[in-house]
Scaffold this motif. Sequence first.
Motif, PDB file in Angstrom:
ATOM      1  N   SER A  65       0.787  -1.256   0.016  1.00 60.97           N
ATOM      2  CA  SER A  65       0.022  -0.005   0.099  1.00 60.97           C
ATOM      3  C   SER A  65       0.754   1.448   0.026  1.00 60.97           C
ATOM      4  O   SER A  65       1.948   1.169   0.380  1.00 60.97           O
ATOM      5  CB  SER A  65      -0.957   0.188   1.277  1.00 60.97           C
ATOM      6  OG  SER A  65      -0.207   0.456   2.402  1.00 60.97           O
ATOM      7  N   PHE A  66       0.176   2.278  -0.679  1.00 64.67           N
ATOM      8  CA  PHE A  66       0.781   3.549  -0.535  1.00 64.67           C
ATOM      9  C   PHE A  66       1.290   4.096   0.904  1.00 64.67           C
ATOM     10  O   PHE A  66       2.247   4.674   1.250  1.00 64.67           O
ATOM     11  CB  PHE A  66       0.171   4.651  -1.327  1.00 64.67           C
ATOM     12  CG  PHE A  66       1.144   5.902  -1.427  1.00 64.67           C
ATOM     13  CD1 PHE A  66       2.230   5.976  -1.938  1.00 64.67           C
ATOM     14  CD2 PHE A  66       0.366   7.082  -1.369  1.00 64.67           C
ATOM     15  CE1 PHE A  66       2.843   7.082  -2.403  1.00 64.67           C
ATOM     16  CE2 PHE A  66       0.942   8.122  -1.731  1.00 64.67           C
ATOM     17  CZ  PHE A  66       2.553   8.174  -2.254  1.00 64.67           C
ATOM     18  N   LYS A 158      -4.865  16.363  -1.894  1.00 66.17           N
ATOM     19  CA  LYS A 158      -4.902  16.315  -3.513  1.00 66.17           C
ATOM     20  C   LYS A 158      -3.610  15.979  -3.842  1.00 66.17           C
ATOM     21  O   LYS A 158      -3.501  15.134  -4.856  1.00 66.17           O
ATOM     22  CB  LYS A 158      -5.345  17.721  -3.890  1.00 66.17           C
ATOM     23  CG  LYS A 158      -6.689  17.916  -3.675  1.00 66.17           C
ATOM     24  CD  LYS A 158      -7.317  18.965  -4.524  1.00 66.17           C
ATOM     25  CE  LYS A 158      -9.027  19.100  -4.117  1.00 66.17           C
ATOM     26  NZ  LYS A 158      -9.732  19.878  -4.979  1.00 66.17           N
ATOM     27  N   ARG A 160      -1.244  13.971  -2.371  1.00 56.02           N
ATOM     28  CA  ARG A 160      -1.001  12.791  -1.876  1.00 56.02           C
ATOM     29  C   ARG A 160      -1.754  11.715  -2.799  1.00 56.02           C
ATOM     30  O   ARG A 160      -1.279  10.983  -3.314  1.00 56.02           O
ATOM     31  CB  ARG A 160      -1.574  12.534  -0.532  1.00 56.02           C
ATOM     32  CG  ARG A 160      -1.097  11.007  -0.126  1.00 56.02           C
ATOM     33  CD  ARG A 160      -1.884  10.583   1.339  1.00 56.02           C
ATOM     34  NE  ARG A 160      -1.739   9.459   1.752  1.00 56.02           N
ATOM     35  CZ  ARG A 160      -2.127   8.325   1.395  1.00 56.02           C
ATOM     36  NH1 ARG A 160      -2.928   8.330   0.294  1.00 56.02           N
ATOM     37  NH2 ARG A 160      -1.795   7.236   1.951  1.00 56.02           N
ATOM     38  N   THR A 161      -3.038  12.084  -3.360  1.00 54.43           N
ATOM     39  CA  THR A 161      -3.866  11.344  -4.004  1.00 54.43           C
ATOM     40  C   THR A 161      -3.341  11.258  -5.571  1.00 54.43           C
ATOM     41  O   THR A 161      -3.281  10.345  -5.941  1.00 54.43           O
ATOM     42  CB  THR A 161      -5.095  11.945  -4.230  1.00 54.43           C
ATOM     43  OG1 THR A 161      -5.892  11.903  -2.842  1.00 54.43           O
ATOM     44  CG2 THR A 161      -6.154  11.202  -5.256  1.00 54.43           C
ATOM     45  N   LEU A 162      -2.861  12.418  -5.897  1.00 55.82           N
ATOM     46  CA  LEU A 162      -2.063  12.537  -7.164  1.00 55.82           C
ATOM     47  C   LEU A 162      -0.816  11.539  -7.107  1.00 55.82           C
ATOM     48  O   LEU A 162      -0.654  10.777  -8.261  1.00 55.82           O
ATOM     49  CB  LEU A 162      -1.360  13.926  -7.672  1.00 55.82           C
ATOM     50  CG  LEU A 162      -0.612  13.971  -8.765  1.00 55.82           C
ATOM     51  CD1 LEU A 162      -1.662  13.906  -9.935  1.00 55.82           C
ATOM     52  CD2 LEU A 162      -0.190  15.332  -9.045  1.00 55.82           C
ATOM     53  N   GLU A 164      -0.422   9.188  -5.122  1.00 53.93           N
ATOM     54  CA  GLU A 164      -0.660   7.299  -4.889  1.00 53.93           C
ATOM     55  C   GLU A 164      -1.299   6.898  -6.420  1.00 53.93           C
ATOM     56  O   GLU A 164      -1.163   5.739  -6.703  1.00 53.93           O
ATOM     57  CB  GLU A 164      -1.965   7.454  -3.937  1.00 53.93           C
ATOM     58  CG  GLU A 164      -2.464   6.048  -3.729  1.00 53.93           C
ATOM     59  CD  GLU A 164      -3.243   5.955  -2.589  1.00 53.93           C
ATOM     60  OE1 GLU A 164      -3.460   4.848  -2.162  1.00 53.93           O
ATOM     61  OE2 GLU A 164      -4.016   6.976  -2.031  1.00 53.93           O
ATOM     62  N   LYS A 165      -2.138   7.657  -7.180  1.00 56.37           N
ATOM     63  CA  LYS A 165      -2.927   7.380  -8.380  1.00 56.37           C
ATOM     64  C   LYS A 165      -1.894   7.529  -9.413  1.00 56.37           C
ATOM     65  O   LYS A 165      -2.302   6.436 -10.452  1.00 56.37           O
ATOM     66  CB  LYS A 165      -3.947   8.115  -8.920  1.00 56.37           C
ATOM     67  CG  LYS A 165      -4.974   8.172  -7.533  1.00 56.37           C
ATOM     68  CD  LYS A 165      -5.587   6.756  -7.231  1.00 56.37           C
ATOM     69  CE  LYS A 165      -6.748   6.854  -6.091  1.00 56.37           C
ATOM     70  NZ  LYS A 165      -7.170   5.156  -5.902  1.00 56.37           N
ATOM     71  N   ASP A 166      -1.062   8.282  -9.713  1.00 54.65           N
ATOM     72  CA  ASP A 166      -0.008   8.393 -10.856  1.00 54.65           C
ATOM     73  C   ASP A 166       1.334   7.755 -10.715  1.00 54.65           C
ATOM     74  O   ASP A 166       1.480   6.981 -11.226  1.00 54.65           O
ATOM     75  CB  ASP A 166      -0.014   9.659 -11.020  1.00 54.65           C
ATOM     76  CG  ASP A 166       0.624  10.309 -12.278  1.00 54.65           C
ATOM     77  OD1 ASP A 166       0.355   9.460 -13.245  1.00 54.65           O
ATOM     78  OD2 ASP A 166       1.374  11.168 -12.278  1.00 54.65           O
ATOM     79  N   SER A 167       2.089   8.375  -9.538  1.00 53.67           N
ATOM     80  CA  SER A 167       3.450   8.172  -9.623  1.00 53.67           C
ATOM     81  C   SER A 167       3.801   6.913  -8.865  1.00 53.67           C
ATOM     82  O   SER A 167       4.645   5.958  -9.326  1.00 53.67           O
ATOM     83  CB  SER A 167       4.155   9.411  -8.778  1.00 53.67           C
ATOM     84  OG  SER A 167       4.004  10.472  -9.347  1.00 53.67           O
ATOM     85  N   TYR A 168       3.095   6.573  -7.533  1.00 48.26           N
ATOM     86  CA  TYR A 168       3.150   5.260  -7.089  1.00 48.26           C
ATOM     87  C   TYR A 168       3.061   4.116  -7.770  1.00 48.26           C
ATOM     88  O   TYR A 168       3.920   3.185  -7.630  1.00 48.26           O
ATOM     89  CB  TYR A 168       2.405   5.107  -5.773  1.00 48.26           C
ATOM     90  CG  TYR A 168       2.316   4.119  -5.000  1.00 48.26           C
ATOM     91  CD1 TYR A 168       3.272   3.416  -4.611  1.00 48.26           C
ATOM     92  CD2 TYR A 168       0.896   3.308  -4.992  1.00 48.26           C
ATOM     93  CE1 TYR A 168       3.492   2.373  -3.673  1.00 48.26           C
ATOM     94  CE2 TYR A 168       0.929   2.193  -4.251  1.00 48.26           C
ATOM     95  CZ  TYR A 168       2.021   1.623  -3.447  1.00 48.26           C
ATOM     96  OH  TYR A 168       1.989   0.671  -2.890  1.00 48.26           O
ATOM     97  N   PRO A 169       1.858   3.806  -8.872  1.00 50.96           N
ATOM     98  CA  PRO A 169       2.031   2.645  -9.625  1.00 50.96           C
ATOM     99  C   PRO A 169       3.185   2.688 -10.621  1.00 50.96           C
ATOM    100  O   PRO A 169       3.726   1.519 -10.707  1.00 50.96           O
ATOM    101  CB  PRO A 169       0.783   2.964 -10.435  1.00 50.96           C
ATOM    102  CG  PRO A 169      -0.206   3.887  -9.624  1.00 50.96           C
ATOM    103  CD  PRO A 169       0.781   4.668  -8.948  1.00 50.96           C
TER     104      PRO A 169
END
Length: 202
Positions: A65-66, A158, A160-162, A164-169
């Motif tokens: 998980s992030f 916002k 953090r969400t960016l 998690e959804k973009d850079s983390y994957p």
Amino acid sequence: MCRTLTAFPTACLERAKEFKTRLGIFLHKSELGSDPASVGKFERGSKHSKEGRNFSEDVLGWRESFDLLLSSKNGVAAFHAFLKTEFSEENLEFWLACEEFKKIRSAAKLASRAQRIFEEFIISEAPKEVNIDHETRELTRTNLQAATATCFDVAQGKTRTLMEKDSYPRFLKSPAYQDLATQAVATSASPSSCSVAEPFHT
């Protein structure tokens, strides 16, 4: 910003290779130096860091998980190194700055630090401007008129969400992390994998 491997300029590819090589060396040596910058401050302040986990277990936990990545001292440093290869490290640096900001108890220091964070990350054309919408930017500006520990919460959320959804994957799919995870699996099965890792320098 570099989005795909084929789109990476030579310098960006070299940084990615350096990240991969550096992490591979760290995995084998488990002798890692601390980062004196903001990442290091977060590591010392994180009550969720898995101090007792060895490096291999830590690395494998990052893909769960992030939240686990952000709660890991090595995970934060590794993710920061990856974001540098994409020229988007300002997102994590802003998130970390907000985490430190929330710990300030002095009203005077709170107001002063809030202004510095705003000028460094939020204001248009800021040196490390983060990617947030106009409404969030203006809300944050309004919040600074009476700075509190929560005045950056919306912008931080916002950002953090960016990540998690973009850079983390992309971090998890990167050759550097994939190779590191493969080595971690092999190392965790070895009797020599019991040493506890220290945070490394990015």
